[in-house]
Design a protein around this motif. Sequence first.
Motif, PDB file in Angstrom:
ATOM      1  N   TRP A 168     -38.358 -20.860  29.274  1.00  0.00           N
ATOM      2  CA  TRP A 168     -38.424 -19.991  28.110  1.00  0.00           C
ATOM      3  C   TRP A 168     -38.804 -20.811  26.884  1.00  0.00           C
ATOM      4  O   TRP A 168     -38.608 -22.025  26.845  1.00  0.00           O
ATOM      5  CB  TRP A 168     -37.072 -19.329  27.840  1.00  0.00           C
ATOM      6  N   THR A 173     -39.921 -15.641  14.366  1.00  0.00           N
ATOM      7  CA  THR A 173     -40.323 -14.277  13.994  1.00  0.00           C
ATOM      8  C   THR A 173     -39.603 -13.870  12.705  1.00  0.00           C
ATOM      9  O   THR A 173     -38.709 -13.026  12.715  1.00  0.00           O
ATOM     10  CB  THR A 173     -40.013 -13.279  15.129  1.00  0.00           C
ATOM     11  N   SER A 182     -37.334 -14.961  18.387  1.00  0.00           N
ATOM     12  CA  SER A 182     -37.384 -14.185  19.613  1.00  0.00           C
ATOM     13  C   SER A 182     -37.580 -15.166  20.758  1.00  0.00           C
ATOM     14  O   SER A 182     -38.020 -16.307  20.553  1.00  0.00           O
ATOM     15  CB  SER A 182     -38.531 -13.174  19.564  1.00  0.00           C
ATOM     16  N   PHE A 184     -39.227 -15.883  24.697  1.00  0.00           N
ATOM     17  CA  PHE A 184     -40.318 -15.411  25.548  1.00  0.00           C
ATOM     18  C   PHE A 184     -40.442 -16.287  26.784  1.00  0.00           C
ATOM     19  O   PHE A 184     -40.337 -17.512  26.700  1.00  0.00           O
ATOM     20  CB  PHE A 184     -41.643 -15.438  24.774  1.00  0.00           C
ATOM     21  N   ARG A 189     -43.851 -12.788  31.146  1.00  0.00           N
ATOM     22  CA  ARG A 189     -44.019 -12.191  29.816  1.00  0.00           C
ATOM     23  C   ARG A 189     -42.850 -11.283  29.433  1.00  0.00           C
ATOM     24  O   ARG A 189     -43.041 -10.187  28.893  1.00  0.00           O
ATOM     25  CB  ARG A 189     -45.365 -11.458  29.704  1.00  0.00           C
ATOM     26  N   LEU A 191     -39.751 -10.541  27.038  1.00  0.00           N
ATOM     27  CA  LEU A 191     -39.467 -10.806  25.627  1.00  0.00           C
ATOM     28  C   LEU A 191     -38.050 -10.367  25.284  1.00  0.00           C
ATOM     29  O   LEU A 191     -37.649  -9.246  25.586  1.00  0.00           O
ATOM     30  CB  LEU A 191     -40.463 -10.039  24.751  1.00  0.00           C
ATOM     31  N   ALA A 193     -36.456  -9.751  21.955  1.00  0.00           N
ATOM     32  CA  ALA A 193     -37.041  -9.632  20.620  1.00  0.00           C
ATOM     33  C   ALA A 193     -36.049  -9.794  19.489  1.00  0.00           C
ATOM     34  O   ALA A 193     -36.458  -9.984  18.338  1.00  0.00           O
ATOM     35  CB  ALA A 193     -37.746  -8.288  20.480  1.00  0.00           C
ATOM     36  N   LEU A 236     -45.922 -10.930  18.166  1.00  0.00           N
ATOM     37  CA  LEU A 236     -45.283 -10.545  19.425  1.00  0.00           C
ATOM     38  C   LEU A 236     -46.182  -9.615  20.229  1.00  0.00           C
ATOM     39  O   LEU A 236     -46.265  -9.718  21.459  1.00  0.00           O
ATOM     40  CB  LEU A 236     -43.932  -9.890  19.149  1.00  0.00           C
ATOM     41  N   LEU A 239     -48.633 -11.388  22.413  1.00  0.00           N
ATOM     42  CA  LEU A 239     -48.150 -12.004  23.653  1.00  0.00           C
ATOM     43  C   LEU A 239     -48.275 -11.066  24.852  1.00  0.00           C
ATOM     44  O   LEU A 239     -48.093 -11.499  25.992  1.00  0.00           O
ATOM     45  CB  LEU A 239     -46.684 -12.410  23.485  1.00  0.00           C
ATOM     46  N   PRO A 241     -46.242  -8.583  25.966  1.00  0.00           N
ATOM     47  CA  PRO A 241     -45.028  -8.600  26.794  1.00  0.00           C
ATOM     48  C   PRO A 241     -45.011  -7.436  27.788  1.00  0.00           C
ATOM     49  O   PRO A 241     -45.540  -6.348  27.514  1.00  0.00           O
ATOM     50  CB  PRO A 241     -43.900  -8.454  25.760  1.00  0.00           C
ATOM     51  N   ALA A 244     -39.450  -5.689  27.006  1.00  0.00           N
ATOM     52  CA  ALA A 244     -38.825  -6.151  25.772  1.00  0.00           C
ATOM     53  C   ALA A 244     -37.394  -5.645  25.708  1.00  0.00           C
ATOM     54  O   ALA A 244     -37.151  -4.435  25.806  1.00  0.00           O
ATOM     55  CB  ALA A 244     -39.607  -5.678  24.544  1.00  0.00           C
TER      56      ALA A 244
END
Length: 280
Positions: A168, A173, A182, A184, A189, A191, A193, A236, A239, A241, A244
Amino acid sequence: METEMNYGEDYAFLPVTSLQSRKGHEVLSDIYYHTIQIVNICMIGKKDDNNWVLVDAGMPSSADEIIIAAEKRFGPNSRPNGIILTHGHFDHVGAIIELINFWKVPVYAHELEMPYLTGKQSYSPPDPSVNGGLLAKLSMFYPNSPIDLGNNIEQLPSNGAIPILPGWRWIHTPGHTAGHISLFRDSDRVLIAGDAFVTVKQESIYKVFVQEKEISGPPRYFTTDWDSAKQSVINLHGLHPTIAVTGHGVPMEGNELTDSLEKLVEQFDQIAMPSSGKYD
């Protein structure tokens, strides 16, 4: 030598809740979230495996609930490898001192959160004037003075690595707070958040109570830098994701998450930002 820890003088239990309170849900085999009143904590690690990490520390007076939930998932006397704080607002650090004392584990946060976690500085006052509902109006009563974790809190490495969580990385953010992060995982992928964006209109007591799923920006009453908050959502979104887990509301995944984040980026000013308020 450990230093004495203290909560802010205004820290107290708040009688607000939701229908999801005290419930936990497994999102993936190693991603589990548990709702404490109106906020989520996240446990990263496979069930019955004593190799896990806690993200955030819930509401004031919630330590026993967190410990019970952890032992139910990971086994009796289980303790995490450590705790990661997305930021230092009261609903994300409400039980942190009791958890540190009970588990004796390291705690990590972004360097810009350190003044608020070591007793040096209070966050900017909440803004009850933002439009959106009763929870926003009640924000004037929310705990806001800094807690002091002394030398029990460590800065996350500047390279994005998380010492207690291989695979990770943390992502800065800011917006909701200066040092908000956050988490990730690039391999799938996923997240975590925090409050960079949430999936419930956190200002509305009704929507929070029923946990009505709806993409939203960070909670308005505690967000002070809207330009940074918007850029954080854009980052974000970039990315892509697949799942989330947010600090408030239920998880989103797949096309629902993709479409919702796209909408939030395109309509951030209308969806997220208050039409009036001291920080707009």
